[in-house]
Write an enzyme that holds these catalytic residues in place. Structure first.
Site, PDB file in Angstrom:
ATOM      1  N   CYS A 260     -47.148 -12.977  -0.907  1.00 45.66           N
ATOM      2  CA  CYS A 260     -46.557 -14.282  -0.942  1.00 45.66           C
ATOM      3  C   CYS A 260     -47.160 -14.866   0.666  1.00 45.66           C
ATOM      4  O   CYS A 260     -46.781 -14.963   1.404  1.00 45.66           O
ATOM      5  CB  CYS A 260     -45.855 -14.606  -0.559  1.00 45.66           C
ATOM      6  SG  CYS A 260     -45.171 -16.389  -0.084  1.00 45.66           S
ATOM      7  N   CYS A 263     -45.098 -16.240   3.501  1.00 46.93           N
ATOM      8  CA  CYS A 263     -44.591 -15.498   3.591  1.00 46.93           C
ATOM      9  C   CYS A 263     -45.897 -14.568   4.878  1.00 46.93           C
ATOM     10  O   CYS A 263     -45.800 -14.693   6.144  1.00 46.93           O
ATOM     11  CB  CYS A 263     -44.480 -13.883   3.088  1.00 46.93           C
ATOM     12  SG  CYS A 263     -42.995 -14.488   2.078  1.00 46.93           S
TER      13      CYS A 263
END
Length: 419
Positions: A260, A263
């Site tokens: 992600c 992230c």
């Protein structure tokens, strides 16, 4: 986003031959190497060309432009000369894209907030202010700490650790038998789809220490250093999580999905401040709830150079949700959530790559755990996709742990001297 691999940082230029010496002298990871100053370079007898190369690559790393490192270094010019080159020449001579030219010439903005040596030294110094002058405010002696609302949750606040703390923090006291009651934090619950969709509730109390003490984790990667194997050839055996903070406090970053973009951005921003955490005696760990080998290889050490752990039972993630996994759907949690979209744009602006491999609905967060059995000092919950724990809060909590450990050590020493 610039890689935390030392080999990627030095590239194929004049710094490559210095790798063995850097390792010998302890400059063995990128965040630490970037705080090297002129005095350190002189002690290592760096040539003028090596100093110029180091300055260029540090500047490029802060702006996620390391793909131009070899070409700019090979020009033989120093950074001031390169910054004086026209836009057209940067594009024609070095193949720099238009957007990258603007980022390169902007000396005021960096993708990663740089850490300098003086900041690290200031953190290493023992506290000189009294508790009455401290930024840390006591929440009293209640058995739990209620969530303090975060009134401003902008990217600038989360990315700049030296700005004012947005939330009152607990005045922890490390004593025999004391267990932190902790502080819990989360981003704001903004209305979704014009108020038609309610934000999922999050816990308002710190998880009990007992819920994380006996969690079983497995080490997937070591802490990155120069020249080491990219991954452990044999994965570490299962271990109790309490081993992680047995000797030193620990920051536990629970990653929703390593591919992600949001992230990756959070992990990169946190690990970029590794010298500060090293100075405070705090360890950094990233925890995954899903083990996909290719995803671990893409994530480490490019976006995170610390230890990566696998939480097969998702117990850290359950602790963040008060015993249950905190989940959200892509449509309601992202497409209809302006806060999550803003978080995505912030991460996208940093020039990161991304993929969509793996499970991405289980929310993550962050714990700061005191050494031994002293408890959870801080817990951040990812309410919206891409929420980051405000760096100011994380640094301040860790600094307070450091101060109190120093005070405890001085108290023990005084008692021994008196005896």
């Amino acid at each position: 986003m610039a890689s935390f691999s030392m080999e990627d940082f030095v590239g194929n230029g004049v710094l490559k031959e210095l790798l063995p010496k850097l390792l010998e002298e302890g400059w063995d990871d990128v965040p630490t190497l970037k705080i090297m100053d002129a005095e350190d370079m002189d002690e290592m007898n760096l040539t003028r060309r090596q100093k110029d190369a180091f300055e260029i690559r540090t500047y490029l790393h802060d702006r996620a432009l390391m793909n131009y490192g070899d070409r700019l270094e090979a020009s033989g010019k120093g950074l001031p000369e390169l910054l004086a080159i026209s836009n057209a020449d940067l594009a024609s001579q070095y193949g720099m894209k238009r957007g990258h030219v603007a980022r390169f010439l902007d000396r005021t903005t960096a993708c990663t907030e740089p850490v300098n040596k003086s900041e690290v030294f200031s953190i290493r110094k023992p506290p000189t202010t009294s508790r009455s002058d401290s930024l840390i405010k006591s929440f009293g002696s209640t058995t739990s700490r209620k969530m303090a609302s975060v009134s401003r949750y902008s990217a600038a606040t989360m990315m700049t650790y030296d700005k004012s703390i947005e939330q009152s923090l607990a005045d922890f006291k490390i004593k025999d038998g004391h267990v932190f009651k902790g502080v819990i934090s989360a981003g704001p619950a903004e209305p979704r789809a014009c108020g038609c969709i309610a934000a999922p509730p999050v816990v308002d109390q710190v998880a009990p220490y007992a819920t994380i003490e006996n969690i079983t984790v497995q080490k997937l990667t070591p802490e990155y250093k120069i020249g080491m194997e990219r991954l452990l050839k044999t994965k570490g055996p299962p271990m109790k999580a309490s081993e992680l903070w047995r000797d030193k406090p620990a920051v536990i970053l629970c990653i929703r999905r390593p591919g992600c973009i949001m992230c990756r951005a959070e992990a990169h921003q946190l690990y970029a401040r590794k010298p500060l955490f090293d100075a405070m005696g705090v360890q950094l760990y990233a925890v995954l709830h899903e083990h996909i080998e290719s995803e671990v290889q893409d994530f480490w050490p490019r976006y995170w150079g610390g230890v990566v752990l696998f939480d097969r039972g998702m117990d850290f993630f359950k602790a963040l949700g008060g015993g249950n996994l905190l989940k959200d759907k892509f449509i309601s949690g992202f497409l209809f959530n302006p806060r999550a979209i803003a978080n995505y744009r912030r991460a996208k602006s940093l020039g990161l790559d991304q993929n969509f491999t793996g499970e991405g609905e289980i929310k993550g967060g962050l714990f700061i755990v005191g050494r031994k059995r002293s408890g959870i000092a801080y817990q951040f919950v990812e309410r919206n996709f891409g929420d980051w724990a405000p760096m100011a809060e994380v640094i301040e909590i860790c600094r307070e742990l450091q101060n109190q450990q120093q005070e405890q050590g001085e108290s023990i020493k005084s008692s021994q001297d008196y005896a």
